[in-house]
Design a protein around this motif. Structure first.
Motif, PDB file in Angstrom:
ATOM      1  N   ASP A  50       0.833  -1.199   0.000  1.00 43.78           N
ATOM      2  CA  ASP A  50       0.000   0.000   0.000  1.00 43.78           C
ATOM      3  C   ASP A  50       0.875   1.259   0.000  1.00 43.78           C
ATOM      4  N   PHE A  51       1.898   1.265   0.817  1.00 47.36           N
ATOM      5  CA  PHE A  51       2.823   2.404   0.872  1.00 47.36           C
ATOM      6  C   PHE A  51       3.495   2.614  -0.486  1.00 47.36           C
ATOM      7  N   TYR A  52       4.017   1.537  -1.047  1.00 47.21           N
ATOM      8  CA  TYR A  52       4.711   1.645  -2.330  1.00 47.21           C
ATOM      9  C   TYR A  52       3.789   2.196  -3.415  1.00 47.21           C
ATOM     10  N   SER A  53       2.520   1.794  -3.391  1.00 46.46           N
ATOM     11  CA  SER A  53       1.598   2.225  -4.444  1.00 46.46           C
ATOM     12  C   SER A  53       1.374   3.730  -4.430  1.00 46.46           C
ATOM     13  N   ARG A  54       1.692   4.377  -3.322  1.00 46.97           N
ATOM     14  CA  ARG A  54       1.535   5.825  -3.209  1.00 46.97           C
ATOM     15  C   ARG A  54       2.881   6.555  -3.241  1.00 46.97           C
ATOM     16  N   PRO A  68       6.472   8.074  -4.715  1.00 47.85           N
ATOM     17  CA  PRO A  68       6.828   8.735  -5.973  1.00 47.85           C
ATOM     18  C   PRO A  68       7.486   7.794  -6.995  1.00 47.85           C
ATOM     19  N   GLY A  69       8.169   6.770  -6.544  1.00 49.58           N
ATOM     20  CA  GLY A  69       8.843   5.849  -7.455  1.00 49.58           C
ATOM     21  C   GLY A  69       7.946   4.783  -8.060  1.00 49.58           C
ATOM     22  N   TRP A  70       6.659   4.776  -7.709  1.00 45.56           N
ATOM     23  CA  TRP A  70       5.744   3.723  -8.167  1.00 45.56           C
ATOM     24  C   TRP A  70       5.744   3.578  -9.689  1.00 45.56           C
ATOM     25  N   ALA A  71       5.740   4.687 -10.404  1.00 42.33           N
ATOM     26  CA  ALA A  71       5.700   4.625 -11.871  1.00 42.33           C
ATOM     27  C   ALA A  71       6.904   3.882 -12.440  1.00 42.33           C
ATOM     28  N   ASN A  72       8.055   4.026 -11.816  1.00 43.34           N
ATOM     29  CA  ASN A  72       9.271   3.370 -12.303  1.00 43.34           C
ATOM     30  C   ASN A  72       9.478   1.964 -11.757  1.00 43.34           C
ATOM     31  N   PHE A  73       9.049   1.722 -10.528  1.00 38.01           N
ATOM     32  CA  PHE A  73       9.444   0.497  -9.838  1.00 38.01           C
ATOM     33  C   PHE A  73       8.293  -0.407  -9.413  1.00 38.01           C
ATOM     34  N   SER A  74       7.065  -0.098  -9.822  1.00 39.17           N
ATOM     35  CA  SER A  74       5.897  -0.838  -9.338  1.00 39.17           C
ATOM     36  C   SER A  74       5.965  -2.340  -9.617  1.00 39.17           C
ATOM     37  N   LEU A  75       6.331  -2.727 -10.802  1.00 36.89           N
ATOM     38  CA  LEU A  75       6.381  -4.165 -11.105  1.00 36.89           C
ATOM     39  C   LEU A  75       7.434  -4.879 -10.274  1.00 36.89           C
ATOM     40  N   GLY A  76       8.594  -4.287 -10.150  1.00 35.86           N
ATOM     41  CA  GLY A  76       9.650  -4.904  -9.342  1.00 35.86           C
ATOM     42  C   GLY A  76       9.264  -5.011  -7.879  1.00 35.86           C
ATOM     43  N   TRP A  77       8.708  -3.932  -7.315  1.00 35.29           N
ATOM     44  CA  TRP A  77       8.281  -3.957  -5.915  1.00 35.29           C
ATOM     45  C   TRP A  77       7.175  -4.987  -5.697  1.00 35.29           C
ATOM     46  N   THR A  78       6.219  -5.017  -6.608  1.00 33.89           N
ATOM     47  CA  THR A  78       5.107  -5.964  -6.472  1.00 33.89           C
ATOM     48  C   THR A  78       5.601  -7.398  -6.588  1.00 33.89           C
ATOM     49  N   ARG A  79       6.454  -7.673  -7.559  1.00 31.01           N
ATOM     50  CA  ARG A  79       7.020  -9.026  -7.698  1.00 31.01           C
ATOM     51  C   ARG A  79       7.764  -9.452  -6.433  1.00 31.01           C
ATOM     52  N   ARG A  80       8.498  -8.527  -5.859  1.00 34.70           N
ATOM     53  CA  ARG A  80       9.268  -8.830  -4.657  1.00 34.70           C
ATOM     54  C   ARG A  80       8.347  -9.164  -3.487  1.00 34.70           C
ATOM     55  N   VAL A  81       7.311  -8.387  -3.294  1.00 29.89           N
ATOM     56  CA  VAL A  81       6.361  -8.636  -2.206  1.00 29.89           C
ATOM     57  C   VAL A  81       5.661  -9.983  -2.410  1.00 29.89           C
ATOM     58  N   ILE A  82       5.264 -10.284  -3.640  1.00 31.85           N
ATOM     59  CA  ILE A  82       4.616 -11.561  -3.927  1.00 31.85           C
ATOM     60  C   ILE A  82       5.568 -12.720  -3.685  1.00 31.85           C
ATOM     61  N   ALA A  83       6.811 -12.573  -4.128  1.00 32.04           N
ATOM     62  CA  ALA A  83       7.803 -13.637  -3.908  1.00 32.04           C
ATOM     63  C   ALA A  83       8.027 -13.863  -2.422  1.00 32.04           C
ATOM     64  N   LEU A  84       8.109 -12.789  -1.658  1.00 30.56           N
ATOM     65  CA  LEU A  84       8.310 -12.901  -0.209  1.00 30.56           C
ATOM     66  C   LEU A  84       7.088 -13.551   0.453  1.00 30.56           C
ATOM     67  N   ALA A  85       5.894 -13.200  -0.010  1.00 33.30           N
ATOM     68  CA  ALA A  85       4.681 -13.826   0.538  1.00 33.30           C
ATOM     69  C   ALA A  85       4.723 -15.333   0.316  1.00 33.30           C
ATOM     70  N   GLY A  86       5.217 -15.765  -0.825  1.00 27.69           N
ATOM     71  CA  GLY A  86       5.349 -17.201  -1.084  1.00 27.69           C
ATOM     72  C   GLY A  86       6.446 -17.828  -0.250  1.00 27.69           C
ATOM     73  N   GLU A  87       7.528 -17.122  -0.039  1.00 22.22           N
ATOM     74  CA  GLU A  87       8.680 -17.648   0.704  1.00 22.22           C
ATOM     75  C   GLU A  87       8.362 -17.873   2.180  1.00 22.22           C
ATOM     76  N   ILE A  88       7.559 -17.009   2.769  1.00 23.06           N
ATOM     77  CA  ILE A  88       7.323 -17.111   4.220  1.00 23.06           C
ATOM     78  C   ILE A  88       6.440 -18.292   4.597  1.00 23.06           C
ATOM     79  N   ILE A  89       5.787 -18.945   3.629  1.00 24.64           N
ATOM     80  CA  ILE A  89       4.969 -20.095   3.995  1.00 24.64           C
ATOM     81  C   ILE A  89       5.747 -21.410   3.931  1.00 24.64           C
ATOM     82  N   HIS A  90       6.999 -21.359   3.501  1.00 26.29           N
ATOM     83  CA  HIS A  90       7.813 -22.584   3.409  1.00 26.29           C
ATOM     84  C   HIS A  90       8.587 -22.836   4.680  1.00 26.29           C
TER      85      HIS A  90
END
Length: 170
Positions: free
Chosen positions: A142-146, A148-170
């Motif tokens: 939510d913070f990242y989506s607001r 200033p760097g969201w336009a440049n880095f949104s996909l990378g930040w989102t991929r990272r958060v999703i990857a981490l969400a998957g990693e913490i369940i292992h």
């Protein structure tokens, strides 16, 4: 594998090697795009945070020592359940320590002052670790989506958060 090793392995993989993207404020010695010298980031160790460090020649062992001293130890990583430690550590490296602690504090409903004291630590350890980690990740996204760097880095930040969400369940 201990908490620090798991945290370090994930974050190192997410951060990767050397980059000097001029759109990233962390790559500038002044911490703002165009301010100071463009000296880059390596293994997540940024020129903005460590302007005197020779970033381009930073070794993985040096990065690991910085990670342990400046991020993991202040987060009391050995006192946290692994999912919480991983989420907090990765957020601290990517968005700095105070912000990481604020997201944890918001997730458990204590004053979000960015200080990881005994009250916050107790609250973190009295909540379901996986639920807490997921809530902190949601607040981070939510913070990242607001940001200033969201336009440049949104996909990378989102991929990272999703990857981490998957990693913490292992």
């Amino acid at each position: 594998m201990d908490n620090f090793a798991r945290c370090f392995a994930f974050t190192l993989g997410a951060e990767g090697g050397y980059t000097d993207n001029p759109a990233d404020p962390g790559n500038w010695t002044g911490g703002t795009v165009g301010r100071g010298a463009l000296r880059g980031t390596k293994y997540g160790i940024s020129t903005a945070a460590y302007p005197a460090l020779d970033i381009a020649n930073l070794s993985e062992d040096e990065a690991q020592a910085i990670y342990r001293r400046d991020f993991y130890a202040p987060l009391h990583g050995d006192e946290l359940a692994l999912p919480v430690a991983m989420v907090a550590f990765d957020a601290a490296v990517n968005a700095w320590l105070r912000r990481s602690v604020c997201w944890l504090q918001q997730a458990v409903g204590v004053l979000a002052d960015g200080v990881l004291g005994p009250k916050t630590l107790a609250a973190l350890n009295n909540m379901d670790a996986l639920a807490l980690a997921r809530e902190a990740l949601a607040r981070r996204l939510d913070f990242y989506s607001r940001a200033p760097g969201w336009a440049n880095f949104s996909l990378g930040w989102t991929r990272r958060v999703i990857a981490l969400a998957g990693e913490i369940i292992h």
